[in-house]
Write a protein that holds these residues in place. Structure first.
Motif, PDB file in Angstrom:
ATOM      1  N   THR A   1     -37.453   5.797  19.233  1.00 33.87           N
ATOM      2  CA  THR A   1     -38.097   6.037  20.530  1.00 33.87           C
ATOM      3  C   THR A   1     -37.785   4.870  21.456  1.00 33.87           C
ATOM      4  OG1 THR A   1     -39.903   7.175  19.403  1.00 33.87           O
ATOM      5  CG2 THR A   1     -40.283   6.502  21.694  1.00 33.87           C
ATOM      6  N   TYR A   2     -37.337   5.199  22.623  1.00 33.62           N
ATOM      7  CA  TYR A   2     -36.920   4.154  23.567  1.00 33.62           C
ATOM      8  C   TYR A   2     -38.074   3.735  24.455  1.00 33.62           C
ATOM      9  CZ  TYR A   2     -32.381   5.214  21.854  1.00 33.62           C
ATOM     10  OH  TYR A   2     -31.318   5.372  21.016  1.00 33.62           O
ATOM     11  N   ASN A   3     -37.914   2.593  25.042  1.00 32.30           N
ATOM     12  CA  ASN A   3     -39.005   2.080  25.875  1.00 32.30           C
ATOM     13  C   ASN A   3     -39.215   2.906  27.137  1.00 32.30           C
ATOM     14  OD1 ASN A   3     -36.569   1.180  26.848  1.00 32.30           O
ATOM     15  ND2 ASN A   3     -37.348  -0.766  27.594  1.00 32.30           N
ATOM     16  N   THR A   4     -38.342   3.873  27.348  1.00 33.00           N
ATOM     17  CA  THR A   4     -38.531   4.795  28.465  1.00 33.00           C
ATOM     18  C   THR A   4     -39.331   6.024  28.042  1.00 33.00           C
ATOM     19  OG1 THR A   4     -36.487   5.901  27.896  1.00 33.00           O
ATOM     20  CG2 THR A   4     -36.338   4.125  29.517  1.00 33.00           C
ATOM     21  N   GLY A   5     -39.608   6.135  26.760  1.00 32.29           N
ATOM     22  CA  GLY A   5     -40.342   7.290  26.269  1.00 32.29           C
ATOM     23  C   GLY A   5     -39.462   8.350  25.630  1.00 32.29           C
ATOM     24  N   TYR A   6     -38.192   8.252  25.890  1.00 27.78           N
ATOM     25  CA  TYR A   6     -37.264   9.224  25.320  1.00 27.78           C
ATOM     26  C   TYR A   6     -37.168   9.009  23.822  1.00 27.78           C
ATOM     27  CZ  TYR A   6     -33.720  12.641  26.600  1.00 27.78           C
ATOM     28  OH  TYR A   6     -33.034  13.793  26.798  1.00 27.78           O
ATOM     29  N   TRP A   7     -36.940  10.057  23.056  1.00 28.47           N
ATOM     30  CA  TRP A   7     -36.813   9.872  21.616  1.00 28.47           C
ATOM     31  C   TRP A   7     -35.730  10.769  21.024  1.00 28.47           C
ATOM     32  CZ3 TRP A   7     -37.475  14.361  18.991  1.00 28.47           C
ATOM     33  CH2 TRP A   7     -38.299  15.353  19.559  1.00 28.47           C
ATOM     34  N   ALA A   8     -35.301  10.399  19.866  1.00 23.87           N
ATOM     35  CA  ALA A   8     -34.318  11.213  19.142  1.00 23.87           C
ATOM     36  C   ALA A   8     -34.644  11.154  17.657  1.00 23.87           C
ATOM     37  CB  ALA A   8     -32.912  10.692  19.365  1.00 23.87           C
ATOM     38  N   THR A   9     -34.421  12.277  17.019  1.00 22.27           N
ATOM     39  CA  THR A   9     -34.590  12.343  15.569  1.00 22.27           C
ATOM     40  C   THR A   9     -33.230  12.594  14.944  1.00 22.27           C
ATOM     41  OG1 THR A   9     -36.852  13.140  15.665  1.00 22.27           O
ATOM     42  CG2 THR A   9     -35.618  13.650  13.677  1.00 22.27           C
ATOM     43  N   LEU A  10     -32.942  11.807  13.929  1.00 23.40           N
ATOM     44  CA  LEU A  10     -31.617  11.875  13.345  1.00 23.40           C
ATOM     45  C   LEU A  10     -31.653  12.153  11.862  1.00 23.40           C
ATOM     46  CD1 LEU A  10     -31.213   9.094  15.574  1.00 23.40           C
ATOM     47  CD2 LEU A  10     -29.282  10.651  15.497  1.00 23.40           C
ATOM     48  N   SER A  11     -30.618  12.791  11.415  1.00 24.19           N
ATOM     49  CA  SER A  11     -30.474  13.083   9.997  1.00 24.19           C
ATOM     50  C   SER A  11     -29.038  12.777   9.596  1.00 24.19           C
ATOM     51  CB  SER A  11     -30.788  14.555   9.736  1.00 24.19           C
ATOM     52  OG  SER A  11     -30.602  14.849   8.370  1.00 24.19           O
ATOM     53  N   LEU A  12     -28.905  11.945   8.572  1.00 26.26           N
ATOM     54  CA  LEU A  12     -27.568  11.478   8.189  1.00 26.26           C
ATOM     55  C   LEU A  12     -27.345  11.640   6.698  1.00 26.26           C
ATOM     56  CD1 LEU A  12     -28.355   8.476  10.259  1.00 26.26           C
ATOM     57  CD2 LEU A  12     -26.200   9.628  10.650  1.00 26.26           C
ATOM     58  N   GLU A  13     -26.129  11.940   6.372  1.00 22.33           N
ATOM     59  CA  GLU A  13     -25.762  12.071   4.961  1.00 22.33           C
ATOM     60  C   GLU A  13     -24.934  10.867   4.557  1.00 22.33           C
ATOM     61  OE1 GLU A  13     -23.357  15.243   2.117  1.00 22.33           O
ATOM     62  OE2 GLU A  13     -23.639  15.651   4.246  1.00 22.33           O
TER      63      GLU A  13
ATOM     64  N   GLY B   1     -26.061  13.807  12.409  1.00 22.73           N
ATOM     65  CA  GLY B   1     -26.357  14.185  13.778  1.00 22.73           C
ATOM     66  C   GLY B   1     -27.851  14.170  14.007  1.00 22.73           C
ATOM     67  N   GLY B   2     -28.311  15.024  14.903  1.00 24.18           N
ATOM     68  CA  GLY B   2     -29.733  15.062  15.199  1.00 24.18           C
ATOM     69  C   GLY B   2     -29.954  15.690  16.557  1.00 24.18           C
ATOM     70  N   HIS B   3     -31.153  15.501  17.060  1.00 20.97           N
ATOM     71  CA  HIS B   3     -31.444  16.045  18.387  1.00 20.97           C
ATOM     72  C   HIS B   3     -32.403  15.111  19.107  1.00 20.97           C
ATOM     73  CE1 HIS B   3     -34.786  17.554  15.928  1.00 20.97           C
ATOM     74  NE2 HIS B   3     -35.502  17.465  17.051  1.00 20.97           N
ATOM     75  N   ASP B   4     -32.458  15.267  20.413  1.00 23.53           N
ATOM     76  CA  ASP B   4     -33.329  14.376  21.180  1.00 23.53           C
ATOM     77  C   ASP B   4     -34.511  15.156  21.751  1.00 23.53           C
ATOM     78  OD1 ASP B   4     -32.441  15.807  23.325  1.00 23.53           O
ATOM     79  OD2 ASP B   4     -31.354  14.169  24.269  1.00 23.53           O
ATOM     80  N   SER B   5     -35.306  14.484  22.550  1.00 22.58           N
ATOM     81  CA  SER B   5     -36.532  15.097  23.045  1.00 22.58           C
ATOM     82  C   SER B   5     -36.267  16.220  24.038  1.00 22.58           C
ATOM     83  CB  SER B   5     -37.436  14.027  23.678  1.00 22.58           C
ATOM     84  OG  SER B   5     -36.703  13.222  24.579  1.00 22.58           O
ATOM     85  N   SER B   6     -35.043  16.369  24.489  1.00 21.31           N
ATOM     86  CA  SER B   6     -34.730  17.515  25.345  1.00 21.31           C
ATOM     87  C   SER B   6     -33.943  18.568  24.571  1.00 21.31           C
ATOM     88  CB  SER B   6     -33.932  17.063  26.575  1.00 21.31           C
ATOM     89  OG  SER B   6     -32.715  16.484  26.188  1.00 21.31           O
ATOM     90  N   GLU B   7     -34.019  18.477  23.256  1.00 21.56           N
ATOM     91  CA  GLU B   7     -33.400  19.460  22.356  1.00 21.56           C
ATOM     92  C   GLU B   7     -31.878  19.475  22.427  1.00 21.56           C
ATOM     93  OE1 GLU B   7     -35.023  21.149  19.989  1.00 21.56           O
ATOM     94  OE2 GLU B   7     -36.732  19.949  20.649  1.00 21.56           O
ATOM     95  N   GLN B   8     -31.307  18.383  22.885  1.00 20.82           N
ATOM     96  CA  GLN B   8     -29.856  18.278  22.844  1.00 20.82           C
ATOM     97  C   GLN B   8     -29.422  17.839  21.451  1.00 20.82           C
ATOM     98  OE1 GLN B   8     -27.806  19.150  25.374  1.00 20.82           O
ATOM     99  NE2 GLN B   8     -29.700  19.821  26.352  1.00 20.82           N
TER     100      GLN B   8
END
Lengths: 327, 176
Positions: A115-127, A137-144
């Motif tokens: 989670t960034y200090n701007t409030g944006y976040w991303a969830t990641l999954s790695l092998e 890869g993963g996705h961020d708070s805007s579902e990208q």
């Protein structure tokens, strides 16, 4: 309809780019030793373990670097859990700061949220694909969705070989991070996936390439290969390779693995000492050959090219180290 | 006794024949050429071309001028920005794509010795200008600063018959 869809896609792309530029891009992470131990079912000590992670994201041919310092809470736990902090860019002054939470490692898969200090976040999954390397890869708070992210790690939980597990005191930490130990990849569980075998060959080939490369870089510069490398130089090479495989937004496993190898090749090729001399000049000179080999290795049906790519990289690295020591 | 004289006479005749044919003087058919900080021995009938950073030799002028021709090349890298630009542009060039698509590993990467220095070789087959070409790339790091790429290539259909002569040129390499 097409127009609306195009607009949606453009907005989506803009959000992704903003996220990337703001350092909020999906921050993949890795767990070197911890992931290995999990994969092998080996005992690990129970102490908290600090771990440094370097993330490289390639997005539409452009690379972004983040760094993280996390702590694995209990190396004897399963799954392993960690959290910590990070920043973008990885070197120098932070443009954005990040907080890593919900970090977890189980069965060679690592997940976490940044989670960034701007409030944006991303969830990641790695092998896990190597002793100190992860891909996912993963996705961020805007579902990208993100892809083509790679991480290398230092530190983490100590890995004990099976016949050592009963002998080593539980709190004893090795001098060198366990992530540097060559046995990791060599003792990985057998797999029938030829591409994974090919990648394992790279990471196991000729011993522990990562330790040898870093030891040599430290002798010359006092820094690791990663820290000795020229980021802009790396980006040019990685971007060119990304373009050469058609800039896919969703990579196949083979494409992703080949790109990861090129990230490593670019990093070594761009490593310099304080006077600007290349640390690995043969790898630099071999870049065009690496590029073509990696393009071929990106083909799902050609694991032999991927094997050749790995061996070629390790042999050239050793060649440069030996020649450099004779200076 | 007569048999011994016949044997001596036969040996003398054989030596005369070999001398007349140049059979005992293979070196007279070869010459040493220098360029780009290396010297190589080539057949006197071969042709060469050199700059401060490259040396190219081939059995004839046509091969020397053909991208996919039978060639031996020595290229010295100065690890300059120009080298990087060339590498980057080559990575994403259509020609590189063609070569990559057709690429196959003929021999895995291995360690070699060239001119008393360690090197790494890998042999690939790629399509160059529509022709299948077998190429052995040999990288040598001379002293931590000077690095060479030696390239031995021939159309794949001719690789087998020319591999040994190209390898002989590589074996003759001396760093000057």
């Amino acid at each position: 309809m097409t127009s609306v869809l195009a607009r949606v896609l453009l907005v989506g792309a803009a959000v992704v780019l903003a996220f990337v530029a703001g350092g909020q891009h999906g921050a993949t992470s890795s767990v070197g030793a911890a992931g290995v131990s999990s994969a092998l079912g080996l005992a690990v000590n129970g102490a908290p373990a600090p771990m440094h992670m370097e993330l490289v994201i390639t997005y539409q041919g452009v690379t972004f670097r983040h760094s993280y310092d996390v702590t694995i809470r209990d190396c004897s736990a399963d799954p392993l859990e960690f959290n910590g902090t990070g920043q973008y860019p990885s070197g120098g002054a932070a443009v954005y700061t990040e907080e890593v939470s919900n970090g977890q490692i189980a069965d060679d898969v690592m997940t976490f949220t940044t989670t960034y200090n701007t409030g944006y976040w991303a969830t990641l999954s790695l092998e896990r694909i190597g002793p100190d390397t992860w891909f996912g890869g993963g996705h961020d708070s805007s579902e990208q969705a993100f892809d083509s992210t790679s991480v290398t790690t230092r530190g983490g939980c100590a890995v004990l070989l099976p016949d050592e597990t009963d002998e080593q005191p539980p709190d004893e930490q090795p001098d060198e991070p366990a992530v540097d130990q060559p046995a990791d990849a060599e003792q990985a569980e057998p797999t029938t996936d030829p591409l994974s075998v090919a990648l394992a060959e790279l990471f196991a080939g000729g011993g522990d390439y990562w330790t040898r490369g870093n030891d040599y870089a430290r002798e010359r510069t006092g820094e690791t290969v990663y820290d000795s490398s020229d980021g802009e130089f790396e980006d040019n090479i990685i971007g060119a390779f990304h373009e050469s495989i058609g800039s896919p937004t969703n990579k196949t496993k083979a494409q992703a693995q080949a790109e990861l190898v090129m990230v490593l090749v670019a990093r070594y090729a761009a490593a310099k000492d304080s006077t600007g001399k290349l640390l690995f000049p043969s790898i630099f000179q071999a870049l065009p050959v690496f590029g073509r080999l990696a393009q071929k290795a990106a083909d799902e049906e050609d694991p032999r090219a991927q094997l050749a790519l790995g061996r070629f990289f390790v042999l050239l690295m050793d060649l440069d180290i030996q020649a450099g020591k004779g200076q | 006794m007569i048999q011994m004289r016949l044997a001596v006479a036969s040996l003398g005749g054989l030596l005369l024949f070999l001398t007349a044919c140049g059979g005992g003087g293979g070196d007279t058919d070869r010459e040493t050429i220098e360029g780009a900080g290396v010297s190589v021995e080539i057949s006197a009938s071969w042709v060469s071309e050199s700059t401060s950073t490259s040396l190219r030799v081939a059995p004839d002028q046509a091969a020397l001028e053909t991208e996919s021709g039978i060639q031996f090349r020595a290229e010295l890298s100065d690890a300059s920005a120009a080298d990087l630009e060339a590498a980057v542009s080559e990575l994403s060039s259509p020609e590189a794509g063609e070569r990559a698509a057709s690429l196959s590993a003929v021999e895995d990467a291995s360690e070699v010795r060239v001119g008393g220095k360690d090197g790494v070789a890998i042999t690939l087959e790629e399509t160059v200008g529509g022709t299948a070409v077998t190429t052995r790339y040999v990288f040598v790091n001379v002293d931590g600063e000077r690095t060479y790429l030696f390239t031995l290539q021939a159309p794949s259909t001719e690789w087998e018959s020319h591999e040994s002569s190209l390898a002989a040129v590589l074996e003759s390499v001396r760093f000057t």
